[in-house]
Enzyme design. Sequence first.
Site, PDB file in Angstrom:
ATOM      1  N   TYR A   1     -13.331  26.807 -21.873  1.00  0.00           N
ATOM      2  CA  TYR A   1     -13.128  26.947 -20.422  1.00  0.00           C
ATOM      3  C   TYR A   1     -14.449  26.966 -19.661  1.00  0.00           C
ATOM      4  CZ  TYR A   1      -8.149  27.332 -20.859  1.00  0.00           C
ATOM      5  OH  TYR A   1      -6.840  27.010 -21.110  1.00  0.00           O
TER       6      TYR A   1
ATOM      7  N   ARG B   1     -15.374  23.394 -19.455  1.00  0.00           N
ATOM      8  CA  ARG B   1     -14.557  22.666 -18.476  1.00  0.00           C
ATOM      9  C   ARG B   1     -14.934  23.067 -17.050  1.00  0.00           C
ATOM     10  NH1 ARG B   1      -8.518  23.729 -19.953  1.00  0.00           N
ATOM     11  NH2 ARG B   1      -8.128  22.467 -18.108  1.00  0.00           N
TER      12      ARG B   1
ATOM     13  N   GLN C   1      -0.547  21.258 -10.409  1.00  0.00           N
ATOM     14  CA  GLN C   1      -0.592  21.888 -11.732  1.00  0.00           C
ATOM     15  C   GLN C   1      -2.045  21.997 -12.187  1.00  0.00           C
ATOM     16  OE1 GLN C   1       2.730  20.166 -14.428  1.00  0.00           O
ATOM     17  NE2 GLN C   1       2.258  18.566 -12.927  1.00  0.00           N
TER      18      GLN C   1
ATOM     19  N   ASP D   1      -8.549  22.452 -11.270  1.00  0.00           N
ATOM     20  CA  ASP D   1      -9.926  22.023 -10.992  1.00  0.00           C
ATOM     21  C   ASP D   1     -10.356  22.216  -9.537  1.00  0.00           C
ATOM     22  OD1 ASP D   1      -8.645  18.631 -11.441  1.00  0.00           O
ATOM     23  OD2 ASP D   1      -8.609  19.893  -9.641  1.00  0.00           O
TER      24      ASP D   1
ATOM     25  N   HIS E   1      -0.911  26.715 -11.760  1.00  0.00           N
ATOM     26  CA  HIS E   1      -1.478  27.103 -13.060  1.00  0.00           C
ATOM     27  C   HIS E   1      -2.836  27.766 -12.952  1.00  0.00           C
ATOM     28  CE1 HIS E   1       1.230  23.760 -14.942  1.00  0.00           C
ATOM     29  NE2 HIS E   1       1.902  24.871 -14.731  1.00  0.00           N
TER      30      HIS E   1
ATOM     31  N   CYS F   1     -13.352  47.799 -17.587  1.00  0.00           N
ATOM     32  CA  CYS F   1     -12.521  48.386 -18.669  1.00  0.00           C
ATOM     33  C   CYS F   1     -12.919  47.855 -20.049  1.00  0.00           C
ATOM     34  CB  CYS F   1     -11.038  48.097 -18.406  1.00  0.00           C
ATOM     35  SG  CYS F   1     -10.593  46.357 -18.599  1.00  0.00           S
TER      36      CYS F   1
ATOM     37  N   THR G   1       1.589  13.065 -13.210  1.00  0.00           N
ATOM     38  CA  THR G   1       2.057  14.080 -14.142  1.00  0.00           C
ATOM     39  C   THR G   1       3.039  13.466 -15.139  1.00  0.00           C
ATOM     40  OG1 THR G   1       3.040  16.283 -14.408  1.00  0.00           O
ATOM     41  CG2 THR G   1       3.964  14.892 -12.662  1.00  0.00           C
TER      42      THR G   1
ATOM     43  N   PRO H   1       0.609   5.270 -13.881  1.00  0.00           N
ATOM     44  CA  PRO H   1       0.529   3.976 -14.574  1.00  0.00           C
ATOM     45  C   PRO H   1       1.523   3.855 -15.732  1.00  0.00           C
ATOM     46  CG  PRO H   1      -1.482   5.260 -14.934  1.00  0.00           C
ATOM     47  CD  PRO H   1      -0.633   6.036 -13.994  1.00  0.00           C
TER      48      PRO H   1
HETATM   49  C1  BV8 Z   1       6.371  29.648 -19.075  1.00  0.00           C
HETATM   50  C2  BV8 Z   1      -3.507  25.644 -17.341  1.00  0.00           C
HETATM   51  C3  BV8 Z   1       7.860  31.481 -19.215  1.00  0.00           C
HETATM   52  C4  BV8 Z   1      -4.291  25.836 -18.600  1.00  0.00           C
HETATM   53  C5  BV8 Z   1      -1.420  24.593 -18.072  1.00  0.00           C
HETATM   54  C6  BV8 Z   1       7.712  27.882 -26.287  1.00  0.00           C
HETATM   55  C7  BV8 Z   1       7.079  29.096 -26.036  1.00  0.00           C
HETATM   56  C8  BV8 Z   1       6.632  29.438 -24.763  1.00  0.00           C
HETATM   57  C9  BV8 Z   1       6.832  28.563 -23.711  1.00  0.00           C
HETATM   58  C10 BV8 Z   1       7.452  27.368 -23.973  1.00  0.00           C
HETATM   59  C11 BV8 Z   1       7.910  27.018 -25.232  1.00  0.00           C
HETATM   60  N1  BV8 Z   1       8.466  25.764 -25.148  1.00  0.00           N
HETATM   61  C12 BV8 Z   1       8.386  25.330 -23.889  1.00  0.00           C
HETATM   62  C13 BV8 Z   1       7.788  26.292 -23.169  1.00  0.00           C
HETATM   63  C14 BV8 Z   1       7.483  26.247 -21.811  1.00  0.00           C
HETATM   64  C15 BV8 Z   1       6.034  25.752 -21.685  1.00  0.00           C
HETATM   65  C16 BV8 Z   1       6.077  24.244 -21.697  1.00  0.00           C
HETATM   66  O1  BV8 Z   1       6.533  23.668 -20.735  1.00  0.00           O
HETATM   67  N2  BV8 Z   1       5.596  23.634 -22.791  1.00  0.00           N
HETATM   68  C17 BV8 Z   1       5.632  22.163 -22.867  1.00  0.00           C
HETATM   69  C18 BV8 Z   1       4.351  21.654 -23.545  1.00  0.00           C
HETATM   70  C19 BV8 Z   1       6.897  21.769 -23.616  1.00  0.00           C
HETATM   71  N3  BV8 Z   1       5.586  26.266 -20.417  1.00  0.00           N
HETATM   72  C20 BV8 Z   1       4.941  27.428 -20.370  1.00  0.00           C
HETATM   73  O2  BV8 Z   1       4.587  28.071 -21.327  1.00  0.00           O
HETATM   74  C21 BV8 Z   1       4.681  27.938 -18.954  1.00  0.00           C
HETATM   75  N4  BV8 Z   1       5.093  29.303 -18.854  1.00  0.00           N
HETATM   76  O3  BV8 Z   1       7.239  28.884 -19.380  1.00  0.00           O
HETATM   77  O4  BV8 Z   1       6.556  31.019 -18.926  1.00  0.00           O
HETATM   78  C22 BV8 Z   1       7.870  31.808 -20.674  1.00  0.00           C
HETATM   79  C23 BV8 Z   1       7.068  32.842 -21.107  1.00  0.00           C
HETATM   80  C24 BV8 Z   1       7.129  33.186 -22.457  1.00  0.00           C
HETATM   81  C25 BV8 Z   1       7.954  32.487 -23.358  1.00  0.00           C
HETATM   82  C26 BV8 Z   1       8.743  31.420 -22.889  1.00  0.00           C
HETATM   83  C27 BV8 Z   1       8.687  31.071 -21.543  1.00  0.00           C
HETATM   84  C28 BV8 Z   1       3.208  27.849 -18.638  1.00  0.00           C
HETATM   85  C29 BV8 Z   1       2.811  26.397 -18.528  1.00  0.00           C
HETATM   86  C30 BV8 Z   1       1.391  26.303 -17.939  1.00  0.00           C
HETATM   87  C31 BV8 Z   1       0.399  25.931 -19.026  1.00  0.00           C
HETATM   88  N5  BV8 Z   1      -0.930  25.736 -18.438  1.00  0.00           N
HETATM   89  N6  BV8 Z   1      -2.627  24.484 -17.496  1.00  0.00           N
HETATM   90  C32 BV8 Z   1      -5.366  24.804 -18.763  1.00  0.00           C
HETATM   91  O5  BV8 Z   1      -5.483  23.893 -17.930  1.00  0.00           O
HETATM   92  O6  BV8 Z   1      -6.116  24.946 -19.748  1.00  0.00           O
HETATM   93  S1  BV8 Z   1      -0.449  23.241 -18.239  1.00  0.00           S
HETATM   94  C33 BV8 Z   1      -1.314  21.808 -18.325  1.00  0.00           C
HETATM   95  O7  BV8 Z   1      -0.298  20.810 -18.365  1.00  0.00           O
HETATM   96  C34 BV8 Z   1      -2.181  21.431 -17.133  1.00  0.00           C
HETATM   97  O8  BV8 Z   1      -2.112  22.312 -16.045  1.00  0.00           O
HETATM   98  C35 BV8 Z   1      -1.568  20.089 -16.725  1.00  0.00           C
HETATM   99  O9  BV8 Z   1      -1.732  19.805 -15.389  1.00  0.00           O
HETATM  100  C36 BV8 Z   1      -0.155  20.386 -17.031  1.00  0.00           C
HETATM  101  C37 BV8 Z   1       0.878  19.333 -16.988  1.00  0.00           C
HETATM  102  O10 BV8 Z   1       0.393  18.208 -17.619  1.00  0.00           O
HETATM  103  P1  BV8 Z   1       0.113  16.942 -16.667  1.00  0.00           P
HETATM  104  O11 BV8 Z   1      -0.575  17.413 -15.446  1.00  0.00           O
HETATM  105  O12 BV8 Z   1       1.365  16.206 -16.493  1.00  0.00           O
HETATM  106  O13 BV8 Z   1      -0.964  16.183 -17.508  1.00  0.00           O
HETATM  107  P2  BV8 Z   1      -0.698  15.150 -18.709  1.00  0.00           P
HETATM  108  O14 BV8 Z   1      -2.028  14.916 -19.345  1.00  0.00           O
HETATM  109  O15 BV8 Z   1       0.470  15.615 -19.519  1.00  0.00           O
HETATM  110  O16 BV8 Z   1      -0.209  13.830 -17.968  1.00  0.00           O
HETATM  111  C38 BV8 Z   1      -1.096  13.122 -17.141  1.00  0.00           C
HETATM  112  C39 BV8 Z   1      -0.254  12.054 -16.471  1.00  0.00           C
HETATM  113  O17 BV8 Z   1      -1.097  11.352 -15.554  1.00  0.00           O
HETATM  114  C40 BV8 Z   1       0.294  11.026 -17.434  1.00  0.00           C
HETATM  115  O18 BV8 Z   1       1.653  10.759 -17.096  1.00  0.00           O
HETATM  116  C41 BV8 Z   1      -0.569   9.785 -17.167  1.00  0.00           C
HETATM  117  O19 BV8 Z   1       0.178   8.579 -17.336  1.00  0.00           O
HETATM  118  C42 BV8 Z   1      -0.941   9.967 -15.737  1.00  0.00           C
HETATM  119  N7  BV8 Z   1      -2.207   9.363 -15.336  1.00  0.00           N
HETATM  120  C43 BV8 Z   1      -3.312   9.144 -16.097  1.00  0.00           C
HETATM  121  N8  BV8 Z   1      -4.283   8.605 -15.321  1.00  0.00           N
HETATM  122  C44 BV8 Z   1      -3.782   8.515 -14.061  1.00  0.00           C
HETATM  123  C45 BV8 Z   1      -2.460   8.992 -14.058  1.00  0.00           C
HETATM  124  N9  BV8 Z   1      -1.698   9.026 -12.945  1.00  0.00           N
HETATM  125  C46 BV8 Z   1      -2.249   8.572 -11.803  1.00  0.00           C
HETATM  126  N10 BV8 Z   1      -3.515   8.101 -11.713  1.00  0.00           N
HETATM  127  C47 BV8 Z   1      -4.298   8.053 -12.817  1.00  0.00           C
HETATM  128  N11 BV8 Z   1      -5.561   7.575 -12.746  1.00  0.00           N
END
Ligand code: BV8
Length: 259
Positions: free
Chosen positions: A73, A76, A107, A110, A125, A164, A202, A228
């Site tokens: 972090y 980053r 989401q 940055d 987030h 703390c 996203t 894309p």
């Molecule tokens: C929650 C901060 C309740 C950190 C992030 C099992 C146990 C626990 C939870 C879960 C579980 N199974 C599922 C879950 C829920 C989980 C989840 O959704 N998991 C997914 C992977 C299945 N969610 C959570 O845990 C959330 N909390 O549910 O709490 C709970 C509590 C306890 C137990 C159960 C439930 C918390 C989620 C937040 C995580 N933190 N970020 C950090 O940054 O280090 S999430 C992270 O993903 C980023 O913030 C990011 O923004 C976000 C989403 O991803 P995207 O933004 O979509 O990015 P990605 O790379 O995937 O896609 C990029 C897209 O852009 C692509 O489509 C690409 O084609 C496109 N692209 C590329 N270039 C371009 C473009 N588009 C336009 N122009 C371009 N040039």
Amino acid sequence: MTATGAGAHADRAADLLTGARRLVVFTGAGMSQESGVPTFRDAQTGLWASFDPNELATPQAFRRNPARVFGWYVWRARQVRSIQPHAGYVALVRLGAAFESFVVVTQNVDGLHQRAGSSGVIELHGRLDAFRCFDRGHPFDSAQLAALESPREGDVEPPPCPTCRSPIRPGVVWFGELLPAEAVARAHQAVAGCDALLVIGTSGLVYPAADLPWLALERGAKLIEVNPTPTPFSSRAHLSWRSTAASALPALAQALRPQ
Ligand code: BV8
């Protein structure tokens, strides 16, 4: 409808937005990709190439290996500090002026929307430049990290909280952690009442953030997607524009300018 060109599809998007008074923009990591921030699911660069971000972005990972996670972090946060928002961010600020109500929900952690001039941004987030202590949430002045920053990528031992003594952590929402309730409530309120939702960069994989486009569709809003590659939203979007943020958004702002 899936579209790939800029001009004709900017006009199509502008048509869909004609008459819309309340626009919400929902962004993911793809919004920052052309500013040089690797998307969340693209292969990590440098030292982190061998790590899966989903494995690093959890409280368990921090507890298991605090220096590895904290170092990621710090790296980053430093990387983002030197980054400028691209033309798509600036176009969004211009676009906002054309609507009675304009809300950006991101989401991303940055802060680039704000750096480009967007205000009232809802950050689901958290922020890379916010740090707090793990146990009690005592805020920590990230300026104190400068002394810690290793000149290279790598592990950085998190300092103890001055209040703390619990380890300092990044102010982002990790997997398995709840999103800030107030931000979620504001985002739901904005999307539930919008005429159109513009979804940019996203993959729609992370919940509960990815609920928002489905909520917009449920409420009868127009859904326009800029990405894309296809996503789970593409087949339901009124326009799924196969383009990038830095290319599509200036074209859309231009197409929406009063003639
Ligand atoms: C929650 C901060 C309740 C950190 C992030 C099992 C146990 C626990 C939870 C879960 C579980 N199974 C599922 C879950 C829920 C989980 C989840 O959704 N998991 C997914 C992977 C299945 N969610 C959570 O845990 C959330 N909390 O549910 O709490 C709970 C509590 C306890 C137990 C159960 C439930 C918390 C989620 C937040 C995580 N933190 N970020 C950090 O940054 O280090 S999430 C992270 O993903 C980023 O913030 C990011 O923004 C976000 C989403 O991803 P995207 O933004 O979509 O990015 P990605 O790379 O995937 O896609 C990029 C897209 O852009 C692509 O489509 C690409 O084609 C496109 N692209 C590329 N270039 C371009 C473009 N588009 C336009 N122009 C371009 N040039």
